[in-house]
Design a protein around this motif. Structure first.
Motif, PDB file in Angstrom:
ATOM      1  N   PRO A 192     -12.410  -7.328   7.619  1.00 52.81           N
ATOM      2  CA  PRO A 192     -11.952  -8.102   6.463  1.00 52.81           C
ATOM      3  C   PRO A 192     -12.668  -7.741   5.167  1.00 52.81           C
ATOM      4  O   PRO A 192     -12.051  -7.660   4.106  1.00 52.81           O
ATOM      5  CB  PRO A 192     -12.233  -9.551   6.884  1.00 52.81           C
ATOM      6  N   ASN A 193     -13.982  -7.523   5.240  1.00 52.44           N
ATOM      7  CA  ASN A 193     -14.715  -7.212   4.021  1.00 52.44           C
ATOM      8  C   ASN A 193     -14.345  -5.852   3.466  1.00 52.44           C
ATOM      9  O   ASN A 193     -14.314  -5.645   2.252  1.00 52.44           O
ATOM     10  CB  ASN A 193     -16.225  -7.283   4.285  1.00 52.44           C
ATOM     11  N   TYR A 194     -14.048  -4.897   4.342  1.00 52.27           N
ATOM     12  CA  TYR A 194     -13.596  -3.584   3.887  1.00 52.27           C
ATOM     13  C   TYR A 194     -12.230  -3.691   3.202  1.00 52.27           C
ATOM     14  O   TYR A 194     -11.953  -2.979   2.239  1.00 52.27           O
ATOM     15  CB  TYR A 194     -13.521  -2.607   5.063  1.00 52.27           C
ATOM     16  N   VAL A 195     -11.402  -4.584   3.700  1.00 48.25           N
ATOM     17  CA  VAL A 195     -10.093  -4.792   3.071  1.00 48.25           C
ATOM     18  C   VAL A 195     -10.267  -5.439   1.704  1.00 48.25           C
ATOM     19  O   VAL A 195      -9.661  -5.019   0.714  1.00 48.25           O
ATOM     20  CB  VAL A 195      -9.183  -5.658   3.969  1.00 48.25           C
ATOM     21  N   ILE A 196     -11.103  -6.467   1.641  1.00 48.51           N
ATOM     22  CA  ILE A 196     -11.348  -7.160   0.377  1.00 48.51           C
ATOM     23  C   ILE A 196     -11.864  -6.193  -0.677  1.00 48.51           C
ATOM     24  O   ILE A 196     -11.499  -6.275  -1.860  1.00 48.51           O
ATOM     25  CB  ILE A 196     -12.346  -8.321   0.594  1.00 48.51           C
ATOM     26  N   LYS A 197     -12.703  -5.247  -0.268  1.00 47.81           N
ATOM     27  CA  LYS A 197     -13.272  -4.271  -1.195  1.00 47.81           C
ATOM     28  C   LYS A 197     -12.315  -3.127  -1.526  1.00 47.81           C
ATOM     29  O   LYS A 197     -12.631  -2.272  -2.342  1.00 47.81           O
ATOM     30  CB  LYS A 197     -14.558  -3.691  -0.609  1.00 47.81           C
ATOM     31  N   GLY A 198     -11.153  -3.084  -0.892  1.00 46.30           N
ATOM     32  CA  GLY A 198     -10.206  -2.014  -1.160  1.00 46.30           C
ATOM     33  C   GLY A 198     -10.586  -0.686  -0.540  1.00 46.30           C
ATOM     34  O   GLY A 198     -10.103   0.367  -0.957  1.00 46.30           O
ATOM     35  N   ILE A 199     -11.456  -0.709   0.471  1.00 52.12           N
ATOM     36  CA  ILE A 199     -11.920   0.529   1.094  1.00 52.12           C
ATOM     37  C   ILE A 199     -10.953   1.002   2.175  1.00 52.12           C
ATOM     38  O   ILE A 199     -10.818   2.207   2.419  1.00 52.12           O
ATOM     39  CB  ILE A 199     -13.327   0.321   1.703  1.00 52.12           C
ATOM     40  N   ALA A 200     -10.277   0.066   2.832  1.00 55.17           N
ATOM     41  CA  ALA A 200      -9.427   0.402   3.980  1.00 55.17           C
ATOM     42  C   ALA A 200      -7.993   0.709   3.550  1.00 55.17           C
ATOM     43  O   ALA A 200      -7.378  -0.061   2.807  1.00 55.17           O
ATOM     44  CB  ALA A 200      -9.430  -0.752   4.985  1.00 55.17           C
ATOM     45  N   LEU A 201      -7.473   1.811   4.028  1.00 56.41           N
ATOM     46  CA  LEU A 201      -6.089   2.194   3.758  1.00 56.41           C
ATOM     47  C   LEU A 201      -5.137   1.390   4.633  1.00 56.41           C
ATOM     48  O   LEU A 201      -5.368   1.238   5.836  1.00 56.41           O
ATOM     49  CB  LEU A 201      -5.908   3.692   4.030  1.00 56.41           C
ATOM     50  N   ASP A 202      -4.076   0.870   4.056  1.00 56.32           N
ATOM     51  CA  ASP A 202      -3.043   0.156   4.805  1.00 56.32           C
ATOM     52  C   ASP A 202      -2.308   1.154   5.704  1.00 56.32           C
ATOM     53  O   ASP A 202      -1.665   2.086   5.218  1.00 56.32           O
ATOM     54  CB  ASP A 202      -2.077  -0.512   3.826  1.00 56.32           C
ATOM     55  N   LEU A 203      -2.401   0.944   7.010  1.00 54.72           N
ATOM     56  CA  LEU A 203      -1.790   1.875   7.970  1.00 54.72           C
ATOM     57  C   LEU A 203      -0.522   1.311   8.597  1.00 54.72           C
ATOM     58  O   LEU A 203       0.002   1.887   9.557  1.00 54.72           O
ATOM     59  CB  LEU A 203      -2.793   2.212   9.079  1.00 54.72           C
ATOM     60  N   THR A 204      -0.019   0.218   8.074  1.00 59.76           N
ATOM     61  CA  THR A 204       1.105  -0.478   8.708  1.00 59.76           C
ATOM     62  C   THR A 204       2.292   0.451   8.949  1.00 59.76           C
ATOM     63  O   THR A 204       2.797   0.550  10.079  1.00 59.76           O
ATOM     64  CB  THR A 204       1.558  -1.674   7.850  1.00 59.76           C
ATOM     65  N   ASP A 205       2.774   1.116   7.913  1.00 58.00           N
ATOM     66  CA  ASP A 205       3.959   1.967   8.063  1.00 58.00           C
ATOM     67  C   ASP A 205       3.692   3.145   8.993  1.00 58.00           C
ATOM     68  O   ASP A 205       4.553   3.524   9.794  1.00 58.00           O
ATOM     69  CB  ASP A 205       4.423   2.476   6.698  1.00 58.00           C
TER      70      ASP A 205
END
Length: 478
Positions: free
Chosen positions: A126-139
């Motif tokens: 969650p913290n990596y997402v909040i910081k914008g570090i994690a790439l959205d891999l959904t698609d």
């Protein structure tokens, strides 16, 4: 293995604080929690690379040879496996970068962190997402021929985060493997030495019943403990810890987090019951602890027949199979279901779900995805499952788990029942992350020596946790 998980959690907590706005190639000062967590992908440099590009896994069509850096450890990715991958993908080279807190923090701040970053889905994602570090891999995952929705186990949703709730929203990564980390393994020799019968493995004990059992299994000669009843884990002391508290609260139906995760309040009866139970266990000497100052690891004691029970997940069956002193008599060991809080709900959550994300600042997201897809769903996933050192994330790979011995069959029988209770996740505050462990220890340890009382401990840990949360939110620009 859980020791490394805890160390990694501490590392990533430090990284989140030190890295400020994450990576410099991401305009991620936007609060991702206000838009469902998608900012991490859509604000990525490159504009349209929000997880849709190269969903087909097409890598290196230009013929350029690129290097993909990863913090996945050498113990999880062998040189032979890397050679196999590079032979199949001559345009991609894999470079393992050893994890170092200071170095990773600096690399995240400058946008030069590894392309594929190893982390805990439960405590770090969650913290990596909040910081914008994690790439959205959904698609990418939804369009993958490797990751099929009807084959993925619910545990994979621990890498989903919508800015508020784990398990909801976009998916940012996957676990490499996982376990029901709060189950209990028993050593029958130690039970026999105490004249105590092994509990029914089809019925979970309550945590108070575990401690009552641990007291019966503790054998003393005068003031000296000859055999302990319980080890809290394979490496440390038999004392309460923050992670185990979260499992207890999940079972008890209690949540110390505010609805917006902006604060915590440990002034909760379930928290008090948990601490009182464990402090009593410390004072009763049911395991090595700070009072008796026994420095022997729980795992060593377990394999020396000097502790009867140890709290660990399925992965620990791999340790039992491979240990020189236990593998010759595996029938003396077995697994019991994850205990529950008194009158609580049965849950068997993972305590980590170690996996990885793709760095949103990666200059080669397509090639990173090719490696990611192979590592998490290809031959390495088969190799991991066959060792029995963790559970696969695919239903179709569960049959690869060891099942040759009576020990394997006993563990697998308990596991099949446990799988019905693994879909709930620990309620980790994304702004507290790994910091909860040290704050909890700071205020609970004095209770063992009578240097504080429970009300003071609750007040202190609540105050410190909320300071840490405010600092983390400020670092995230919130």
């Amino acid at each position: 293995m859980r020791k490394w998980t805890i160390m990694l959690t501490a590392v990533t907590a430090a990284v989140i604080v030190l890295s400020g706005c994450g990576n410099s190639n991401n305009s991620g000062s936007t609060n991702t929690s206000s838009n469902g967590g998608n900012t991490a992908a859509t604000n990525n440099s490159g504009g349209d690379n929000s997880g849709n590009a190269a969903a087909t896994g097409d890598s290196g069509s230009s013929g350029e040879v690129v290097t993909i850096r990863t913090s996945v450890s050498e113990g999880e990715l062998s040189k032979d496996q890397i050679a196999e991958f590079e032979k199949e993908h001559p345009n991609i080279k894999i470079e393992i970068e050893a994890l170092d807190a200071t170095k990773l923090a600096a690399e995240l701040a400058t946008g030069d962190a590894p392309d594929v970053i190893r982390l805990s889905g439960v405590f770090d994602l969650p913290n990596y997402v909040i910081k914008g570090i994690a790439l959205d891999l959904t698609d990418r995952i939804e369009q993958s021929s490797v990751f099929k929705a009807d084959d993925l186990l619910p545990i994979t949703n621990v890498f989903r985060f919508d800015g508020k709730t784990v398990g909801a929203g976009p998916i940012y990564g996957l676990p490499k493997d996982w376990s029901n980390d709060y189950a209990i393994y028993y050593n029958k020799k130690a039970f026999d030495a105490a004249g105590v019968q092994v509990p029914d493995p089809t019925k979970p004990l309550t945590w108070p019943e575990v401690f009552d059992l641990a007291k019966k299994l503790t054998i003393k000669e005068g003031d000296k403990v000859k055999q302990y009843g319980l080890a809290a884990n394979e490496w440390g002391k038999t004392e309460p810890n923050f992670n185990n508290l979260l499992q207890y609260l999940l079972s008890a139906g209690a949540d110390v987090n505010a609805a917006d995760n902006g604060s915590v309040n440990f002034d909760n009866q379930a928290v008090k019951d948990y601490i009182n139970m464990w402090v009593d266990g410390v004072k009763s000497n049911v395991g090595p602890n700070s009072v008796n100052n026994d420095q022997t690891s729980g795992g060593d004691l377990f394999f020396k027949d000097q502790v009867a029970m140890i709290i660990d997940g399925y992965w620990y069956s791999g340790a039992i199979r491979s240990n020189e002193s236990s593998k010759t008599h595996l029938a003396d060991y077995g697994m019991l279901p994850t205990p529950i809080a008194p009158n609580g709900t049965r849950v068997a959550p993972t305590g980590s779900a170690t996996g990885a994300i793709i760095n949103a600042a990666s200059k080669h997201p397509d090639e990173a995805w090719t490696f990611f897809e192979w590592f998490f769903g290809g031959k390495p996933a088969d190799d991991r499952a066959k060792t029995g050192w963790g559970l696969p994330i695919f239903k179709s790979k569960m049959d690869l788990l060891p099942e040759e011995t009576e020990f394997d069959k006993q563990v697998n029988a308990v596991l099949q029942d446990e799988l019905n209770y693994t879909s709930q996740y620990l309620k980790v505050n994304p702004y507290l992350a790994g910091g909860g462990w040290s704050i909890f220890d700071k205020y609970v340890q004095p209770l063992y020596f009578g240097k504080s009382n429970l009300d003071e401990a609750i007040k202190g840990m609540t105050k410190d946790a909320n300071v840490a949360i405010e600092e983390a939110k400020a670092a995230a620009g919130q």
